[in-house]
Structure formats: structure tokens, C-alpha cells
Design a protein around this motif. Structure first.
Motif, PDB file in Angstrom:
ATOM      1  N   ALA A  45      40.842  41.813  29.066  1.00 45.79           N
ATOM      2  CA  ALA A  45      39.752  40.883  28.579  1.00 45.79           C
ATOM      3  C   ALA A  45      40.269  39.640  27.524  1.00 45.79           C
ATOM      4  CB  ALA A  45      38.444  41.579  27.800  1.00 45.79           C
ATOM      5  N   CYS A  49      38.915  42.599  44.053  1.00 44.63           N
ATOM      6  CA  CYS A  49      37.504  42.323  44.012  1.00 44.63           C
ATOM      7  C   CYS A  49      37.401  40.595  43.733  1.00 44.63           C
ATOM      8  CB  CYS A  49      36.762  42.957  43.162  1.00 44.63           C
ATOM      9  SG  CYS A  49      35.036  42.366  42.560  1.00 44.63           S
ATOM     10  N   TYR A 102      40.182  30.125  41.014  1.00 48.70           N
ATOM     11  CA  TYR A 102      39.025  29.512  41.740  1.00 48.70           C
ATOM     12  C   TYR A 102      38.975  27.866  41.720  1.00 48.70           C
ATOM     13  CZ  TYR A 102      36.999  33.917  42.330  1.00 48.70           C
ATOM     14  OH  TYR A 102      36.627  35.376  42.815  1.00 48.70           O
ATOM     15  N   PHE A 157      37.656  43.252  49.257  1.00 47.85           N
ATOM     16  CA  PHE A 157      36.338  43.609  49.806  1.00 47.85           C
ATOM     17  C   PHE A 157      35.233  42.666  49.171  1.00 47.85           C
ATOM     18  CE2 PHE A 157      33.949  45.668  46.314  1.00 47.85           C
ATOM     19  CZ  PHE A 157      34.741  45.383  45.398  1.00 47.85           C
ATOM     20  N   ILE A 158      34.223  42.425  49.963  1.00 52.11           N
ATOM     21  CA  ILE A 158      33.096  41.578  49.951  1.00 52.11           C
ATOM     22  C   ILE A 158      31.955  42.644  49.808  1.00 52.11           C
ATOM     23  CG2 ILE A 158      31.579  39.794  50.769  1.00 52.11           C
ATOM     24  CD1 ILE A 158      34.273  38.775  49.624  1.00 52.11           C
ATOM     25  N   GLY A 206      35.160  31.638  31.155  1.00 54.09           N
ATOM     26  CA  GLY A 206      35.129  33.048  30.296  1.00 54.09           C
ATOM     27  C   GLY A 206      34.281  32.721  28.980  1.00 54.09           C
ATOM     28  N   ALA A 257      30.155  41.228  34.036  1.00 50.70           N
ATOM     29  CA  ALA A 257      29.185  42.098  34.825  1.00 50.70           C
ATOM     30  C   ALA A 257      29.948  43.132  35.667  1.00 50.70           C
ATOM     31  CB  ALA A 257      28.343  41.092  35.619  1.00 50.70           C
ATOM     32  N   VAL A 258      30.818  42.833  36.258  1.00 52.92           N
ATOM     33  CA  VAL A 258      31.413  43.982  37.339  1.00 52.92           C
ATOM     34  C   VAL A 258      32.423  44.660  36.316  1.00 52.92           C
ATOM     35  CG1 VAL A 258      33.040  44.353  39.280  1.00 52.92           C
ATOM     36  CG2 VAL A 258      31.170  42.295  39.293  1.00 52.92           C
ATOM     37  N   ASP A 279      27.262  33.480  39.056  1.00 60.85           N
ATOM     38  CA  ASP A 279      28.173  34.217  39.671  1.00 60.85           C
ATOM     39  C   ASP A 279      29.494  33.596  40.138  1.00 60.85           C
ATOM     40  OD1 ASP A 279      26.851  37.317  39.955  1.00 60.85           O
ATOM     41  OD2 ASP A 279      25.409  35.730  40.482  1.00 60.85           O
ATOM     42  N   PRO A 280      30.611  34.061  39.730  1.00 59.43           N
ATOM     43  CA  PRO A 280      31.669  33.419  40.173  1.00 59.43           C
ATOM     44  C   PRO A 280      31.910  32.755  41.492  1.00 59.43           C
ATOM     45  CG  PRO A 280      32.270  34.980  38.839  1.00 59.43           C
ATOM     46  CD  PRO A 280      30.917  35.248  38.915  1.00 59.43           C
ATOM     47  N   TYR A 281      31.290  33.746  42.701  1.00 61.37           N
ATOM     48  CA  TYR A 281      31.356  33.247  44.190  1.00 61.37           C
ATOM     49  C   TYR A 281      30.657  31.892  44.453  1.00 61.37           C
ATOM     50  CZ  TYR A 281      26.346  34.161  44.897  1.00 61.37           C
ATOM     51  OH  TYR A 281      25.110  34.222  44.880  1.00 61.37           O
ATOM     52  N   ILE A 300      39.316  35.235  39.865  1.00 64.68           N
ATOM     53  CA  ILE A 300      38.584  34.064  39.191  1.00 64.68           C
ATOM     54  C   ILE A 300      39.498  33.126  38.850  1.00 64.68           C
ATOM     55  CG2 ILE A 300      38.163  35.285  37.001  1.00 64.68           C
ATOM     56  CD1 ILE A 300      35.389  33.807  37.092  1.00 64.68           C
TER      57      ILE A 300
HETATM   58  N1  LIG Z   1      34.382  40.982  46.154  1.00 63.55           N
HETATM   59  C1  LIG Z   1      32.874  40.972  45.919  1.00 63.55           C
HETATM   60  O1  LIG Z   1      32.083  41.002  46.732  1.00 63.55           O
HETATM   61  C2  LIG Z   1      32.456  40.346  44.406  1.00 63.55           C
HETATM   62  C3  LIG Z   1      31.096  40.457  44.222  1.00 63.55           C
HETATM   63  C4  LIG Z   1      31.006  40.137  42.707  1.00 63.55           C
HETATM   64  C5  LIG Z   1      31.959  39.533  41.865  1.00 63.55           C
HETATM   65  N2  LIG Z   1      33.356  39.337  42.269  1.00 63.55           N
HETATM   66  C6  LIG Z   1      34.446  39.063  41.543  1.00 63.55           C
HETATM   67  O2  LIG Z   1      34.417  39.805  40.675  1.00 63.55           O
HETATM   68  C7  LIG Z   1      34.859  39.202  39.286  1.00 63.55           C
HETATM   69  C8  LIG Z   1      34.114  39.170  38.310  1.00 63.55           C
HETATM   70  O3  LIG Z   1      32.617  38.733  38.398  1.00 63.55           O
HETATM   71  P1  LIG Z   1      31.622  38.892  37.371  1.00 63.55           P
HETATM   72  O4  LIG Z   1      30.459  38.433  37.868  1.00 63.55           O
HETATM   73  O5  LIG Z   1      31.505  40.170  36.826  1.00 63.55           O
HETATM   74  O6  LIG Z   1      31.851  37.894  36.112  1.00 63.55           O
HETATM   75  P2  LIG Z   1      32.166  37.922  34.868  1.00 63.55           P
HETATM   76  O7  LIG Z   1      33.143  38.981  34.593  1.00 63.55           O
HETATM   77  O8  LIG Z   1      30.952  38.474  34.018  1.00 63.55           O
HETATM   78  O9  LIG Z   1      32.544  36.680  34.182  1.00 63.55           O
HETATM   79  C9  LIG Z   1      33.826  36.035  34.591  1.00 63.55           C
HETATM   80  C10 LIG Z   1      34.990  36.471  33.631  1.00 63.55           C
HETATM   81  O10 LIG Z   1      36.113  36.293  34.170  1.00 63.55           O
HETATM   82  C11 LIG Z   1      37.080  36.078  32.996  1.00 63.55           C
HETATM   83  N3  LIG Z   1      37.925  35.041  33.437  1.00 63.55           N
HETATM   84  C12 LIG Z   1      37.698  33.680  33.964  1.00 63.55           C
HETATM   85  N4  LIG Z   1      38.594  32.900  34.042  1.00 63.55           N
HETATM   86  C13 LIG Z   1      39.911  33.679  33.722  1.00 63.55           C
HETATM   87  C14 LIG Z   1      41.273  33.562  33.766  1.00 63.55           C
HETATM   88  N5  LIG Z   1      41.684  32.432  34.010  1.00 63.55           N
HETATM   89  N6  LIG Z   1      41.899  34.754  33.220  1.00 63.55           N
HETATM   90  C15 LIG Z   1      41.304  35.769  32.980  1.00 63.55           C
HETATM   91  N7  LIG Z   1      40.056  36.073  33.266  1.00 63.55           N
HETATM   92  C16 LIG Z   1      39.367  35.246  33.519  1.00 63.55           C
HETATM   93  C17 LIG Z   1      36.361  35.835  31.850  1.00 63.55           C
HETATM   94  O11 LIG Z   1      36.504  36.720  31.038  1.00 63.55           O
HETATM   95  P3  LIG Z   1      37.407  36.724  29.770  1.00 63.55           P
HETATM   96  O12 LIG Z   1      36.807  36.014  28.819  1.00 63.55           O
HETATM   97  O13 LIG Z   1      37.740  38.308  29.646  1.00 63.55           O
HETATM   98  O14 LIG Z   1      38.790  36.070  30.239  1.00 63.55           O
HETATM   99  C18 LIG Z   1      34.799  35.667  32.188  1.00 63.55           C
HETATM  100  O15 LIG Z   1      33.895  35.898  31.340  1.00 63.55           O
HETATM  101  C19 LIG Z   1      34.893  37.288  40.026  1.00 63.55           C
HETATM  102  O16 LIG Z   1      36.450  37.037  40.224  1.00 63.55           O
HETATM  103  C20 LIG Z   1      34.172  37.561  41.078  1.00 63.55           C
HETATM  104  O17 LIG Z   1      34.550  36.545  41.751  1.00 63.55           O
HETATM  105  C21 LIG Z   1      33.769  39.958  43.790  1.00 63.55           C
END
Ligand SMILES: NC(=O)c1ccc[n+]([C@@H]2O[C@H](COP(=O)([O-])OP(=O)(O)OC[C@H]3O[C@@H](n4cnc5c(N)ncnc54)[C@H](OP(=O)(O)O)[C@@H]3O)[C@@H](O)[C@H]2O)c1
Length: 332
Positions: free
Chosen positions: A178, A244, A250, A273-274, A321, A158-159, A48-50, A247
Motif C-alpha cells: 500500500a 484484477c 490507467y 478476470f472481469i 491514491g 475496496a477490493v 471505481d477505477p474502471y 491501476i
Molecule cells: N477485474 C475486475 O473485475 C475488477 C473489479 C473491481 C476492481 N478492479 C480493479 O481492482 C483494483 C482496485 O480497485 P478498488 O476499487 O479496490 O480501488 P481502491 O483500491 O479502493 O483504490 C485505488 C487504489 O489504487 C492505488 N493506486 C493508485 N495508483 C497507484 C499506483 N500508481 N501505484 C500503486 N498503487 C496505486 C491507491 O492505493 P495506494 O495509496 O495504496 O497506492 C488507490 O487508493 C483496480 O485496479 C481496479 O481496476 C477490477
């Protein structure tokens, strides 16, 4: 079962982008569960990104991983030995046992899988932390009404994929952003989004305008940076933004926003939010998501790396990505 364990430790803190040298992979003796503890053989590790944030020694909502410690991460696996009356050998369990093949738990962070007919990996995706994140951010913060426009970034992930499908179920018009044509085709043709913007096409602002003819009522923000800044002027009066994730920032300096004035002009309600602050909402979120999943209204996709040794490269790939859907590591 092998008498040794394999673990991935944080070896050094990255400056900017992580590299595989920030991790070390070690063989250690298989841990012995004490009274009240269970030994679990992990089947899947969630990436996960976190995790990138946990590699920094900086103030955040959670404690950083210490140097030399096992990287944190959610896992699903099977109880091998149990000295805890709540678990028996063979139970499939969701845990937080980190980047290792086997782990010991006192049971506090271990949950027996409710429905063994669903694939175990789904409990790290739609039915796990990412699914709860999508549900809470959309339903509790964005709260879209039927007919409103919901925009979600990182839409194929995923999200984001769950956010968009849930918003459709609730009658919204859904636009995704995307990276690349394949991901955009997937969110429209497989997931049923109304439109998708490929931010890599080089025409981001005109594409946003074309895809949101009546503006945006709810923005579920996963990316931040220039994409977020470009969306701010499209927000409608009294719209909502759920922050949310960011990324795109980061591994770099924060992006200097130019369009923050839109928050004032449009009286936007914006909330970060977290998901772990909202544990009381997880059961309802997962119950609804399970119903949507089993009835086929929600679909998901996974990117699976094979073997624990592949985890560092797969996390780096996720941040770039290279994943397409929920990123997992298969450990068995
Ligand atoms: N607040 C919370 O509690 C919480 C919980 C879970 C996740 N999150 C956040 O939710 C987001 C998505 O998480 P996920 O687990 O679902 O990951 P994910 O979307 O499955 O994977 C990350 C995706 O982010 C995109 N990305 C990466 N670098 C980028 C950039 N420079 N510009 C644009 N898009 C970029 C890529 O998709 P593309 O190929 O489409 O660019 C990559 O596939 C993250 O920011 C994560 O930190 C937050």
C-alpha cells in the motif's frame, strides 16, 4: 423532492490524467417513469477505477461512455415512484444508474436490498461489486491453501482489503502493498494482515524479499507496473496470479515488464478476470461476505465525497491514491 435532476456527463476524453474539465455538470428535468419503470433517488454513487477506462474510446471489455452521456456507475438509493409491480415506493435498491441524483430504470438492473439493517453504502463495497471481485479472484483463481502466502496490492482499498481479510480467514499468510505508512498500519493493525510493504518508502525490492521469506503462492494484482514486475521473481513454483487491475497504468503507457520470464521458470498460472463475467458466483460470494461482515471478521473503511458536484475530483483523487478505503459520493 426537487423537480430537477443533476447529472455529470463525459464532456471530453482525457489524454493521460483526467481533469475536471473532462466532465460537465448539468441540471435537467426530473425524468418521468413510463409504464414498467421506476424513478429512483440515489443516496450513494460508487466511484471505481474502471470508470477511467470507460472515458477512453478504445477496445475494451465494455462499451465506452459516449461524449455527452451520463457517466456510468453503480448506485444505491430509494424508489420514489413505481410503475413496476416488483418495486414499491420506499424500497432501497442497488442499481447502475450512473452519476446523477435521480434515475429511471425498467427494473432489469435493479435489485432490492436484502438486509436493510446493514448500511446502504456497504452494497457498493464489501457487499457489492468490489466484494464480489475480491471473492472470485481469491477463491476461484488464486485458491490459496492454509499456510500459503497471499500477496495483494492496493491492499487498503475496496477490493484489496477484502482479499486480504478473506485470505486470513482461509488460513493464509497475508502480505499487502500500500502507499504510505498510515495505510500499511491500517491493514496490519485493523485488518489483521501479517505484513505490509509501503511502496512509497523507496525500498520496494528489499522490502518484498523481507516480507515474503518463503516466496509468494498467490498474487492478487491490482496495480501492475513496476510493483507487479518486482513481485514476479518472488513467485513460487506452480503459484497463481489473478490479474484484477493495473491501476498504475490507467493514465500512462503500459509498463515494459522485465521479469516475465518468471512465469515460465516457475510454471505460474496467470489469469485476468472481469467480475461481471462471473455473475453466477455473486450470490455465494455475497452470502459469505455478509456472514463475515455481520460477525465482525471482515471490516471496511470508506472515503466519502459529499454532493454530486464533488464526484469528478473524487474520481481523480481515487486514481492518485487519495482515497482510503471504498470511494463513495454521498448524494443525499
Ligand atoms: N477485474 C475486475 O473485475 C475488477 C473489479 C473491481 C476492481 N478492479 C480493479 O481492482 C483494483 C482496485 O480497485 P478498488 O476499487 O479496490 O480501488 P481502491 O483500491 O479502493 O483504490 C485505488 C487504489 O489504487 C492505488 N493506486 C493508485 N495508483 C497507484 C499506483 N500508481 N501505484 C500503486 N498503487 C496505486 C491507491 O492505493 P495506494 O495509496 O495504496 O497506492 C488507490 O487508493 C483496480 O485496479 C481496479 O481496476 C477490477
Amino acid at each position: 423532492m426537487s423537480e430537477t435532476n443533476l447529472q455529470v456527463l463525459l464532456a471530453s476524453r482525457p489524454q493521460g490524467w483526467p481533469t475536471e474539465s473532462n466532465f460537465s455538470i448539468v441540471e435537467t428535468p426530473l425524468p418521468e417513469p413510463r409504464a414498467g419503470e421506476v424513478l429512483v433517488r440515489n443516496h450513494y454513487l460508487s466511484l471505481d477505477p474502471y470508470m477511467r477506462w470507460r472515458m477512453n474510446d478504445a477496445k475494451s471489455y465494455a462499451t465506452p461512455v459516449a461524449l455527452g452521456e451520463v457517466m456510468v456507475g453503480r448506485t444505491v438509493g430509494e424508489v420514489v415512484t413505481s410503475n413496476n409491480s416488483k418495486f414499491k415506493p420506499g424500497d432501497k435498491v442497488i442499481g447502475y444508474l450512473g452519476w446523477q441524483l435521480s434515475g429511471v430504470s425498467d427494473g432489469a438492473n435493479l435489485q432490492v436490498v436484502a438486509d436493510s439493517k446493514l448500511p446502504l453504502s456497504a452494497y457498493l463495497g464489501v457487499l457489492g461489486m468490489p466484494g464480489a471481485t475480491a471473492w472470485i479472484g481469491l477463491m476461484d483463481i488464486c485458491a490459496p491453501k492454509a499456510g500459503q502466502t497471499v500477496l495483494v496490492t492496493a491492499a487498503s482499498g475496496a477490493v484489496g482489503s477484502v482479499v486480504g481479510q478473506l485470505a486470513k480467514i482461509h488460513g493464509a499468510r497475508v502480505v499487502g502493498i500500500a502507499g504510505g505508512r498510515d495505510k500499511c498500519r491500517y491493514v496490519i493493525e485493523e485488518l489483521g494482515f501479517d505484513a505490509c510493504i509501503d511502496y512509497k518508502a523507496g525500498t520496494l525490492r528489499p522490502d518484498i524479499n523481507a516480507a515474503t521469506p518463503t516466496g509468494i503462492d498467490c498474487l492478487f494484482e491490482n496495480v501492475g507496473g513496476e510493483i507487479f514486475d518486482s513481485l514476479l521473481p518472488r513467485m513460487n513454483a506452480f503459484s497463481r496470479i489473478a490479474i484484477c487491475g493495473l491501476i498504475s497504468e490507467y493514465n500512462s503507457e503500459p509498463y515494459p515488464l522485465k521479469n516475465i520470464g518468471s512465469v515460465l521458470i516457475n510454471r505460474i498460472k496467470i489469469q485476468g478476470f472481469i467480475v461481471s463475467d462471473h455473475m453466477e458466483r455473486w450470490p455465494l460470494a455475497h452470502q459469505e461476505l455478509r456472514e463475515h461482515l455481520t460477525s465482525g471478521r471482515i471490516k471496511y473503511r470508506e472515503s466519502v465525497a459529499h454532493g454530486l458536484r464533488a464526484a469528478p475530483a473524487a474520481l481523480i483523487g481515487l486514481l492518485k491514491g487519495q482515497n482510503f478505503g471504498k470511494q463513495l459520493v454521498k448524494l443525499i
